[in-house]
Design a protein around this motif. Structure first.
Motif, PDB file in Angstrom:
ATOM      1  N   ARG A  18     115.677  43.499  83.564  1.00 11.71           N
ATOM      2  CA  ARG A  18     114.463  43.102  84.286  1.00 11.71           C
ATOM      3  C   ARG A  18     114.695  43.173  85.803  1.00 11.71           C
ATOM      4  O   ARG A  18     113.874  43.701  86.550  1.00 11.71           O
ATOM      5  CB  ARG A  18     114.055  41.695  83.869  1.00 11.71           C
ATOM      6  N   ILE A  19     115.818  42.633  86.251  1.00 16.94           N
ATOM      7  CA  ILE A  19     116.119  42.630  87.692  1.00 16.94           C
ATOM      8  C   ILE A  19     116.310  44.053  88.200  1.00 16.94           C
ATOM      9  O   ILE A  19     115.745  44.426  89.235  1.00 16.94           O
ATOM     10  CB  ILE A  19     117.357  41.755  87.978  1.00 16.94           C
ATOM     11  N   ALA A  69     104.249  45.668  93.945  1.00 13.59           N
ATOM     12  CA  ALA A  69     103.655  44.492  93.290  1.00 13.59           C
ATOM     13  C   ALA A  69     104.141  44.366  91.847  1.00 13.59           C
ATOM     14  O   ALA A  69     104.465  43.261  91.385  1.00 13.59           O
ATOM     15  CB  ALA A  69     102.130  44.581  93.328  1.00 13.59           C
ATOM     16  N   GLY A  70     104.217  45.474  91.140  1.00 13.19           N
ATOM     17  CA  GLY A  70     104.691  45.431  89.761  1.00 13.19           C
ATOM     18  C   GLY A  70     106.140  44.987  89.666  1.00 13.19           C
ATOM     19  O   GLY A  70     106.497  44.185  88.801  1.00 13.19           O
ATOM     20  N   LEU A  87     102.343  48.007  84.836  1.00  9.67           N
ATOM     21  CA  LEU A  87     103.270  49.083  85.181  1.00  9.67           C
ATOM     22  C   LEU A  87     103.237  50.192  84.128  1.00  9.67           C
ATOM     23  O   LEU A  87     103.328  51.380  84.474  1.00  9.67           O
ATOM     24  CB  LEU A  87     104.694  48.554  85.365  1.00  9.67           C
ATOM     25  N   ALA A  88     103.075  49.834  82.866  1.00  6.87           N
ATOM     26  CA  ALA A  88     102.954  50.852  81.819  1.00  6.87           C
ATOM     27  C   ALA A  88     101.694  51.693  82.046  1.00  6.87           C
ATOM     28  O   ALA A  88     101.733  52.931  81.969  1.00  6.87           O
ATOM     29  CB  ALA A  88     102.925  50.196  80.437  1.00  6.87           C
ATOM     30  N   VAL A  89     100.585  51.033  82.351  1.00  7.22           N
ATOM     31  CA  VAL A  89      99.336  51.747  82.648  1.00  7.22           C
ATOM     32  C   VAL A  89      99.523  52.618  83.893  1.00  7.22           C
ATOM     33  O   VAL A  89      99.100  53.780  83.929  1.00  7.22           O
ATOM     34  CB  VAL A  89      98.171  50.750  82.830  1.00  7.22           C
ATOM     35  N   VAL A 129     109.409  49.031  80.844  1.00  2.91           N
ATOM     36  CA  VAL A 129     108.603  48.012  81.532  1.00  2.91           C
ATOM     37  C   VAL A 129     107.891  47.096  80.546  1.00  2.91           C
ATOM     38  O   VAL A 129     107.714  45.912  80.831  1.00  2.91           O
ATOM     39  CB  VAL A 129     107.600  48.611  82.555  1.00  2.91           C
ATOM     40  N   LEU A 130     107.542  47.618  79.381  1.00  2.00           N
ATOM     41  CA  LEU A 130     106.942  46.750  78.364  1.00  2.00           C
ATOM     42  C   LEU A 130     107.985  45.776  77.812  1.00  2.00           C
ATOM     43  O   LEU A 130     107.702  44.596  77.604  1.00  2.00           O
ATOM     44  CB  LEU A 130     106.299  47.585  77.249  1.00  2.00           C
ATOM     45  N   TRP A 131     109.201  46.253  77.600  1.00  2.00           N
ATOM     46  CA  TRP A 131     110.269  45.384  77.089  1.00  2.00           C
ATOM     47  C   TRP A 131     110.598  44.282  78.084  1.00  2.00           C
ATOM     48  O   TRP A 131     110.577  43.103  77.742  1.00  2.00           O
ATOM     49  CB  TRP A 131     111.517  46.206  76.765  1.00  2.00           C
ATOM     50  N   VAL A 132     110.853  44.674  79.352  1.00  2.00           N
ATOM     51  CA  VAL A 132     111.249  43.638  80.332  1.00  2.00           C
ATOM     52  C   VAL A 132     110.068  42.747  80.720  1.00  2.00           C
ATOM     53  O   VAL A 132     110.262  41.630  81.158  1.00  2.00           O
ATOM     54  CB  VAL A 132     111.919  44.245  81.588  1.00  2.00           C
ATOM     55  N   GLY A 133     108.856  43.241  80.533  1.00  2.00           N
ATOM     56  CA  GLY A 133     107.685  42.441  80.874  1.00  2.00           C
ATOM     57  C   GLY A 133     107.226  41.513  79.765  1.00  2.00           C
ATOM     58  O   GLY A 133     106.734  40.417  80.023  1.00  2.00           O
TER      59      GLY A 133
END
Length: 135
Positions: A18-19, A69-70, A87-89, A129-133
Motif C-alpha cells: 500500500r505504501i 490524490a489517489g 484509481l482502478a477507474v 490498487v483494488l487489493w491495497v485499497g
C-alpha cells in the motif's frame, strides 16, 4: 501461533504494498507538472479528447492531480476503499493515451510500451490498487 504469524505477514505485506503503491502514484502524479514530461504526455492525448473538456496539457495536469490524490487516499483509512476503486477507474480511463502511444512508437520511443504488455501491466496495476485499497 503459526496461523497468527501468517496473518501478520500478510498484513505487513499489504501495508508495504500500500505504501509503495501510494508513493509511486504520488511521484508519478508530480511528474505531470514537469514541463518536459507535460509536453510528452500531452502529445499522447488522442485528438478525440482535445478540448473535451480540457486541452491536452489540461488532461495531463488533471491526471496528475488524480494520481496524487489517489496515492494519498490509499494512505488514509477512511478514503482507502474509494481511492482504490477510483484509481482502478482512472487506469481504465488513461489507457487510450497509452494505446495511442503504443501505436506511435516512432514518435514516443521507449515511453510507448507495446500494446499487449501495456494492457497486461495496466490490468496488474488495476488488481494492485483494488487489493491495497479494498483489503
Amino acid at each position: 501461533m503459526e496461523r497468527g504469524g501468517c496473518l501478520v505477514t500478510v498484513e505487513l505485506a499489504l501495508t508495504v504494498a500500500r505504501i509503495i503503491t501510494a508513493v509511486v502514484f504520488v511521484a508519478i502524479g508530480i511528474t505531470h507538472f514537469v514541463p518536459s514530461v507535460v509536453r510528452t504526455m500531452a502529445a499522447m492525448v488522442p485528438a478525440v479528447f482535445h478540448g473535451r473538456p480540457f486541452s491536452p496539457r489540461g488532461w495531463v495536469w488533471v491526471t496528475g492531480v488524480a494520481e496524487i490524490a489517489g496515492g494519498i487516499g490509499l494512505l488514509v483509512p477512511a478514503t482507502r476503499p474509494a481511492a482504490g476503486i477510483l484509481l482502478a477507474v482512472f487506469l481504465v480511463c488513461v489507457f487510450p493515451a497509452n494505446a495511442y502511444a503504443a501505436h506511435h512508437r516512432d514518435r514516443f520511443g521507449v515511453v510507448a510500451v507495446p500494446l499487449v504488455p501495456r494492457m497486461l501491466m495496466q490490468l496488474a496495476l488495476i488488481a494492485l490498487v483494488l487489493w491495497v485499497g479494498l483489503a
